[in-house]
Design an enzyme around this catalytic site. Structure first.
Site, PDB file in Angstrom:
ATOM      1  N   SER A  95     -28.200  -1.352 -42.197  1.00  0.00           N
ATOM      2  CA  SER A  95     -28.677   0.163 -42.710  1.00  0.00           C
ATOM      3  C   SER A  95     -28.848  -0.310 -44.138  1.00  0.00           C
ATOM      4  O   SER A  95     -28.141  -0.487 -44.899  1.00  0.00           O
ATOM      5  CB  SER A  95     -27.666   1.112 -42.619  1.00  0.00           C
ATOM      6  OG  SER A  95     -26.934   1.345 -41.358  1.00  0.00           O
ATOM      7  N   LYS A 170     -31.722   6.793 -40.174  1.00  0.00           N
ATOM      8  CA  LYS A 170     -30.188   6.113 -40.522  1.00  0.00           C
ATOM      9  C   LYS A 170     -29.655   7.090 -41.712  1.00  0.00           C
ATOM     10  O   LYS A 170     -28.431   7.371 -41.452  1.00  0.00           O
ATOM     11  CB  LYS A 170     -30.181   4.970 -40.573  1.00  0.00           C
ATOM     12  CG  LYS A 170     -28.736   4.207 -40.965  1.00  0.00           C
ATOM     13  CD  LYS A 170     -27.757   4.361 -39.691  1.00  0.00           C
ATOM     14  CE  LYS A 170     -26.495   4.140 -40.048  1.00  0.00           C
ATOM     15  NZ  LYS A 170     -25.453   4.244 -39.164  1.00  0.00           N
ATOM     16  N   LYS A 238     -22.021   2.936 -49.647  1.00  0.00           N
ATOM     17  CA  LYS A 238     -23.241   2.372 -49.709  1.00  0.00           C
ATOM     18  C   LYS A 238     -24.346   3.163 -49.180  1.00  0.00           C
ATOM     19  O   LYS A 238     -25.482   3.299 -49.887  1.00  0.00           O
ATOM     20  CB  LYS A 238     -23.239   1.039 -49.389  1.00  0.00           C
ATOM     21  CG  LYS A 238     -24.264   0.191 -48.819  1.00  0.00           C
ATOM     22  CD  LYS A 238     -25.201   0.250 -47.686  1.00  0.00           C
ATOM     23  CE  LYS A 238     -24.367  -0.293 -46.359  1.00  0.00           C
ATOM     24  NZ  LYS A 238     -25.120  -0.216 -45.029  1.00  0.00           N
TER      25      LYS A 238
HETATM   26  P1  NAD Z   1     -19.561  -6.551 -41.670  1.00  0.00           P
HETATM   27  O1  NAD Z   1     -19.031  -6.623 -42.936  1.00  0.00           O
HETATM   28  O2  NAD Z   1     -18.261  -6.559 -40.835  1.00  0.00           O
HETATM   29  O3  NAD Z   1     -20.722  -7.709 -41.263  1.00  0.00           O
HETATM   30  C1  NAD Z   1     -21.504  -8.245 -42.118  1.00  0.00           C
HETATM   31  C2  NAD Z   1     -21.576  -9.638 -41.704  1.00  0.00           C
HETATM   32  O4  NAD Z   1     -22.710 -10.288 -42.451  1.00  0.00           O
HETATM   33  C3  NAD Z   1     -20.374 -10.464 -42.102  1.00  0.00           C
HETATM   34  O5  NAD Z   1     -19.931 -11.233 -40.998  1.00  0.00           O
HETATM   35  C4  NAD Z   1     -20.576 -11.281 -42.983  1.00  0.00           C
HETATM   36  O6  NAD Z   1     -20.203 -12.716 -43.380  1.00  0.00           O
HETATM   37  C5  NAD Z   1     -22.204 -11.526 -42.892  1.00  0.00           C
HETATM   38  N1  NAD Z   1     -22.909 -11.839 -44.137  1.00  0.00           N
HETATM   39  C6  NAD Z   1     -22.919 -11.135 -45.381  1.00  0.00           C
HETATM   40  N2  NAD Z   1     -23.951 -11.956 -46.175  1.00  0.00           N
HETATM   41  C7  NAD Z   1     -24.363 -12.847 -45.358  1.00  0.00           C
HETATM   42  C8  NAD Z   1     -25.304 -13.927 -45.749  1.00  0.00           C
HETATM   43  N3  NAD Z   1     -25.857 -14.215 -47.025  1.00  0.00           N
HETATM   44  N4  NAD Z   1     -25.637 -14.918 -44.715  1.00  0.00           N
HETATM   45  C9  NAD Z   1     -24.968 -14.859 -43.657  1.00  0.00           C
HETATM   46  N5  NAD Z   1     -24.091 -14.199 -43.263  1.00  0.00           N
HETATM   47  C10 NAD Z   1     -23.867 -12.906 -44.005  1.00  0.00           C
HETATM   48  O7  NAD Z   1     -20.293  -5.239 -41.423  1.00  0.00           O
HETATM   49  P2  NAD Z   1     -20.774  -4.240 -40.196  1.00  0.00           P
HETATM   50  O8  NAD Z   1     -19.742  -3.049 -40.006  1.00  0.00           O
HETATM   51  O9  NAD Z   1     -20.962  -5.085 -39.023  1.00  0.00           O
HETATM   52  O10 NAD Z   1     -22.093  -3.392 -40.708  1.00  0.00           O
HETATM   53  C11 NAD Z   1     -23.339  -4.144 -40.537  1.00  0.00           C
HETATM   54  C12 NAD Z   1     -24.534  -3.184 -40.832  1.00  0.00           C
HETATM   55  O11 NAD Z   1     -24.497  -2.188 -39.978  1.00  0.00           O
HETATM   56  C13 NAD Z   1     -24.253  -2.527 -42.376  1.00  0.00           C
HETATM   57  O12 NAD Z   1     -25.501  -2.389 -42.751  1.00  0.00           O
HETATM   58  C14 NAD Z   1     -23.822  -0.999 -42.085  1.00  0.00           C
HETATM   59  O13 NAD Z   1     -23.810  -0.297 -42.641  1.00  0.00           O
HETATM   60  C15 NAD Z   1     -24.322  -1.022 -40.435  1.00  0.00           C
HETATM   61  N6  NAD Z   1     -23.543  -0.099 -39.556  1.00  0.00           N
HETATM   62  C16 NAD Z   1     -22.038  -0.373 -39.356  1.00  0.00           C
HETATM   63  C17 NAD Z   1     -21.621   0.502 -38.283  1.00  0.00           C
HETATM   64  C18 NAD Z   1     -19.891   0.246 -38.191  1.00  0.00           C
HETATM   65  O14 NAD Z   1     -19.479   1.208 -37.383  1.00  0.00           O
HETATM   66  N7  NAD Z   1     -19.393  -0.694 -38.642  1.00  0.00           N
HETATM   67  C19 NAD Z   1     -22.384   1.359 -37.656  1.00  0.00           C
HETATM   68  C20 NAD Z   1     -23.643   1.618 -37.941  1.00  0.00           C
HETATM   69  C21 NAD Z   1     -24.329   0.625 -38.551  1.00  0.00           C
END
Ligand code: NAD
Length: 302
Positions: A95, A170, A238
């Site tokens: 997102s 979104k 965010k």
């Molecule tokens: P999270 O923080 O659990 O996961 C992010 C992952 O990205 C981590 O494993 C991190 O190590 C990796 N990462 C970060 N920078 C990196 C890089 N430079 N190279 C490689 N890997 C890297 O986040 P999440 O909850 O999985 O959310 C991910 C996205 O999905 C976000 O944009 C969030 O807003 C969106 N989202 C989350 C949810 C939810 O319920 N958690 C629901 C819908 C959408």
């Protein structure tokens, strides 16, 4: 066809697992080595760098926190753009700000690479079940070709328009979710302080007009004092930053969203930024000097 998957966090890891279960060959990468090893154990290949990953994949999915991380991974030094061949399709399911999606898309197109912005809704449970809602922006033909792939992680995949449109959808989703969680918090705090069991109130109203997916997901978490994320307050802040930037850019005041944003800032200052966004209830509890919980001993008759 090989699929690259970068970002194996709360959402990305189960999504990648569902792609493996659907029979796709994955090449995975994340800063978190434990997640990479877990996927390797399920049959995924690994790559030493983003360039190495990009050079061997036809489609690359990213599931990263926000615009800066996606820009860095896709366009930065040693990023996807340096390894991907023309004809590659990047599907960014993070997102991020719609403007950032458009900028990334424009830079990739110069190299003959297409981008779909395909953020998701549904949270961790639906990521695990493979029943996410996906909203997609970008080229329609590219979308049509990748619809089945996206459906391997989702219950619904909807094309909403040109580049950035998926992330506009979104942002709208995040407005509804944030205000809805606040409404549920307000109502359950009222029930608690008025001496009526919040669980019975929840059971009584969830089948009527007030009921919602948000209420069903978050009211039990509030009453069980389970604030394990799920979706972190920090990530919702965010998203609301992106909402407010975008809405001011196009000339739409969002008074309720602005209020919830300030509530989330207060929760974060109390040290709950890494908790689930259901911890919004704590703000109301503090105002009312109470704590929401189940008090009934009887089973609910409905
Ligand atoms: P999270 O923080 O659990 O996961 C992010 C992952 O990205 C981590 O494993 C991190 O190590 C990796 N990462 C970060 N920078 C990196 C890089 N430079 N190279 C490689 N890997 C890297 O986040 P999440 O909850 O999985 O959310 C991910 C996205 O999905 C976000 O944009 C969030 O807003 C969106 N989202 C989350 C949810 C939810 O319920 N958690 C629901 C819908 C959408």
């Amino acid at each position: 066809m090989k699929i690259g998957f970068i970002g194996l966090g709360i959402m990305g890891k189960p999504m990648a697992k569902n792609l493996i279960n659907a029979g796709h060959q994955l090449v995975v990468l994340d800063l978190n080595k434990a997640s990479v090893e877990e996927l390797k154990g399920l049959g995924a290949e690994t790559a030493a760098s983003k360039v190495e990953l990009a050079s061997q994949c036809d489609v690359i999915i990213t599931m990263l926190p926000n615009s800066p991380e996606v820009k860095e991974v896709v366009l930065g030094e040693g990023g996807i753009i340096e390894g991907a061949k023309p004809g590659t399709v990047v599907i960014d399911m993070s997102s991020i700000a719609p403007l950032a999606s458009r900028e990334i898309h424009a830079a990739l197109r110069e190299k003959g690479i297409e981008l779909l912005d395909a953020p998701v809704s549904g949270g961790e449970p639906k990521a695990i079940d493979g029943t996410l809602a996906v909203m997609v922006g970008g080229n329609r033909e590219v979308f049509d070709k990748h619809y089945d792939l996206l459906m391997d992680m989702a219950a619904s995949v909807v094309y909403v328009g040109e580049s950035g449109a998926g992330n506009v959808a979104k942002l709208c989703n995040q407005v509804v979710v944030a205000i809805n969680i606040s409404a549920v918090s307000e109502a359950l705090t009222l029930a608690q302080k008025a001496g009526v069991d919040p669980d019975l109130v929840y059971q009584a109203i969830r089948g009527g007009l007030a009921g919602s997916t948000v209420m069903d997901a978050k009211a039990p978490m509030m009453m069980d004092r389970n604030f394990k994320p799920g979706f972190k307050i920090d990530l919702h802040i965010k998203d609301l930053n992106n909402v407010i930037d975008t809405s001011h850019g196009v000339g739409v005041p969002l008074p309720l969203t602005a209020q919830v944003m300030e509530i989330m800032q207060a929760i974060k200052l109390d040290g709950s930024g890494v908790e689930d966004h259901s911890s919004i209830v704590k703000f109301y509890e503090k105002l009312a000097n109470t704590e929401v919980g189940r008090t009934a001993t009887e089973e609910v008759k409905s």
